[in-house]
Design a protein around this motif. Structure first.
Motif, PDB file in Angstrom:
ATOM      1  N   UNK A 181       0.853  -1.192   0.000  1.00  0.00           N
ATOM      2  CA  UNK A 181       0.000   0.000   0.000  1.00  0.00           C
ATOM      3  C   UNK A 181       0.885   1.237   0.000  1.00  0.00           C
ATOM      4  N   UNK A 182       0.272   2.360  -0.301  1.00  0.00           N
ATOM      5  CA  UNK A 182       1.028   3.613  -0.337  1.00  0.00           C
ATOM      6  C   UNK A 182       1.754   3.845   0.985  1.00  0.00           C
ATOM      7  N   UNK A 183       1.033   3.656   2.095  1.00  0.00           N
ATOM      8  CA  UNK A 183       1.618   3.905   3.410  1.00  0.00           C
ATOM      9  C   UNK A 183       2.788   2.977   3.707  1.00  0.00           C
ATOM     10  N   UNK A 184       2.562   1.700   3.455  1.00  0.00           N
ATOM     11  CA  UNK A 184       3.626   0.744   3.739  1.00  0.00           C
ATOM     12  C   UNK A 184       4.853   1.006   2.874  1.00  0.00           C
ATOM     13  N   UNK A 185       4.613   1.396   1.634  1.00  0.00           N
ATOM     14  CA  UNK A 185       5.739   1.690   0.748  1.00  0.00           C
ATOM     15  C   UNK A 185       6.548   2.865   1.279  1.00  0.00           C
TER      16      UNK A 185
END
Lengths: 144, 144
Positions: free
Chosen positions: B19-23
């Motif tokens: 996900x964007x956040x995890x990336x």
DNA sequence: TTACATGCAAACTGTTTGCAAATAT
DNA sequence: ATATTTGCAAACAGTTTGCATGTAA
């Protein structure tokens, strides 16, 4: 349970006023060999012993005792603090399955190969925690 | 800052949806050598990097990463948790004056003289924390 | 389109603190 | 008499969680 007079001495020596609460906690803490105890546990034991001590006072007392050198604080998991009645240099087992601390017996354990401490710092102390997985070790003594 | 594709790989390999956040968090965490970081610190860095991630998600992500073996949790003081991007066997200095963790370099450090693990237990891992007092060690790198 | 991830705010845990009442000296 | 200690409840920090919304597959 530590004899009353020993508790009194202990507190006097540490420069702490021997209040009823501190005396009770001292007797519980130092009456049965080395212990590793949390504030909640100590509070529960105090209640069981009919020694009425508020949880806040248990916390304060543990901190005062630690500051006075009567106890040593051991950080294990982020959540709760353990207080160790053995203030000498020694290391610990941590039973992950039970959340219990055990002294490592034998004084031949040591840490070797330490590089120089950085910059102007000096070593305050070395904490060694050997985390044990599985088993239900330690003959499950009702208290420790 | 870790290249985007490396972050993608890392997550895929760990079986976590990229996900964007995890990336973003992956890029921040693994982009500059070994780090020891708290949730609050990581959150602050994410904000600074314009990567909008809620604090709750930072906590969740750190836990997921730890579970996935990407990070290792280090318990120091009772209050906050540190997450270490170095998951290999190694020990730590803890700068008490700054509340900062440092890897101990050199692999000649070891613990010797360990007695047998009690009962049916086995050693999960050994945590060694060398607590350093005083000095303002470590050339004060802005992040670590 | 479906299971999983996120954000928010509320909940929770362990611990500390402010202040009035109680106690040691 | 005076300074310290206690208990309570409220405050607090760090962390987790429930649930509606958003997003990857």
């Amino acid at each position: 349970m530590l004899p009353f007079c020993d508790a009194l001495d202990k507190l006097r020596t540490a420069g702490l006023r021997p209040t009823r609460q501190r005396l009770s906690l001292t007797q519980i803490l130092f009456g049965q060999g080395n212990r590793h105890i949390t504030a909640e546990e100590l509070h529960a034991e105090a209640q069981a012993a009919k020694a009425d001590v508020s949880l806040a006072t248990v916390y304060n007392t543990l901190n005062q005792f630690t500051e006075a050198g009567l106890l040593r604080e051991v950080a294990i998991e982020g959540d709760r603090s353990y207080f160790d009645t053995n203030t000498s240099n020694h290391f610990h087992y941590y039973l992950e399955s039970e959340g219990r601390l055990l002294d490592i017996e034998g004084d031949d354990i040591q840490v070797i190969g330490l590089p120089q401490a950085p910059d102007g710092t000096e070593i305050d102390r070395i904490d060694v925690i050997v985390r044990l997985r599985g088993g239900n070790a330690g003959k499950r003594p009702e208290t420790t």
